[in-house]
Write a protein that holds these residues in place. Sequence first.
Motif, PDB file in Angstrom:
ATOM      1  N   ALA A   1       0.825  -1.208   0.000  1.00 14.27           N
ATOM      2  CA  ALA A   1       0.000   0.000   0.000  1.00 14.27           C
ATOM      3  C   ALA A   1       0.863   1.264   0.000  1.00 14.27           C
ATOM      4  CB  ALA A   1      -0.930   0.001   1.215  1.00 14.27           C
ATOM      5  N   GLY A   2       2.181   1.088  -0.222  1.00 16.55           N
ATOM      6  CA  GLY A   2       3.077   2.242  -0.283  1.00 16.55           C
ATOM      7  C   GLY A   2       3.488   2.761   1.078  1.00 16.55           C
ATOM      8  N   SER A   3       3.394   1.932   2.073  1.00 17.37           N
ATOM      9  CA  SER A   3       3.708   2.317   3.446  1.00 17.37           C
ATOM     10  C   SER A   3       4.676   1.292   4.024  1.00 17.37           C
ATOM     11  CB  SER A   3       2.397   2.373   4.247  1.00 17.37           C
ATOM     12  OG  SER A   3       2.624   2.764   5.573  1.00 17.37           O
ATOM     13  N   GLY A   4       4.770   1.212   5.321  1.00 14.50           N
ATOM     14  CA  GLY A   4       5.618   0.218   5.956  1.00 14.50           C
ATOM     15  C   GLY A   4       5.675   0.438   7.447  1.00 14.50           C
ATOM     16  N   ILE A   5       6.112  -0.578   8.142  1.00 17.19           N
ATOM     17  CA  ILE A   5       6.307  -0.447   9.582  1.00 17.19           C
ATOM     18  C   ILE A   5       7.727   0.063   9.763  1.00 17.19           C
ATOM     19  CG2 ILE A   5       6.341  -1.628  11.803  1.00 17.19           C
ATOM     20  CD1 ILE A   5       4.343  -3.649  10.695  1.00 17.19           C
ATOM     21  N   GLU A   6       7.845   1.371   9.842  1.00 19.27           N
ATOM     22  CA  GLU A   6       9.156   2.000   9.965  1.00 19.27           C
ATOM     23  C   GLU A   6       9.398   2.392  11.419  1.00 19.27           C
ATOM     24  OE1 GLU A   6       8.474   5.468  10.731  1.00 19.27           O
ATOM     25  OE2 GLU A   6       6.459   4.779  10.457  1.00 19.27           O
ATOM     26  N   THR A   7      10.450   3.134  11.685  1.00 19.43           N
ATOM     27  CA  THR A   7      10.919   3.401  13.041  1.00 19.43           C
ATOM     28  C   THR A   7       9.838   3.878  13.993  1.00 19.43           C
ATOM     29  OG1 THR A   7      13.070   3.946  12.120  1.00 19.43           O
ATOM     30  CG2 THR A   7      12.666   4.611  14.384  1.00 19.43           C
ATOM     31  N   VAL A   8       9.105   4.897  13.622  1.00 19.98           N
ATOM     32  CA  VAL A   8       8.086   5.440  14.521  1.00 19.98           C
ATOM     33  C   VAL A   8       6.970   4.425  14.735  1.00 19.98           C
ATOM     34  CG1 VAL A   8       6.399   7.286  14.840  1.00 19.98           C
ATOM     35  CG2 VAL A   8       8.630   7.802  13.875  1.00 19.98           C
ATOM     36  N   ALA A   9       6.522   3.781  13.681  1.00 22.05           N
ATOM     37  CA  ALA A   9       5.461   2.780  13.796  1.00 22.05           C
ATOM     38  C   ALA A   9       5.911   1.609  14.653  1.00 22.05           C
ATOM     39  CB  ALA A   9       5.031   2.301  12.416  1.00 22.05           C
TER      40      ALA A   9
END
Length: 113
Positions: A74-82
């Motif tokens: 979906a063009g997103s991701g579980i990155e640092t803040v998430a």
Amino acid sequence: MPITNQQVAGHAFLRPMYGDSYFPDHVVDRGRAILLRLCERIEADQPSDLEALYALTQAATEEFNLLDAEFAAAGSGIETVAREWIADEFWLVASAYGFTDADAEELIAGRDW
């Protein structure tokens, strides 16, 4: 199975992710569902020690590992803040069920995100 623990039943899981347009709501909904299922499993299984709790949180962590691919699609991701937001939710769940001595990193030790 309805959640009986009032601390988690009334909690708005992943609220910061819903407030950030980078994270699609329909995928965040799936993450919220994982956390609610974790609560249901804790209430059903009533883990008696940290080892039993960690087994339940690891299963939920594996579900989040799979969900990361949906975020990516979906063009997103579980990155640092998430990652931090999700880890905080796992800690909230553990503490709400009386496991205040749980290790925050151990709760999500199997994470790929």
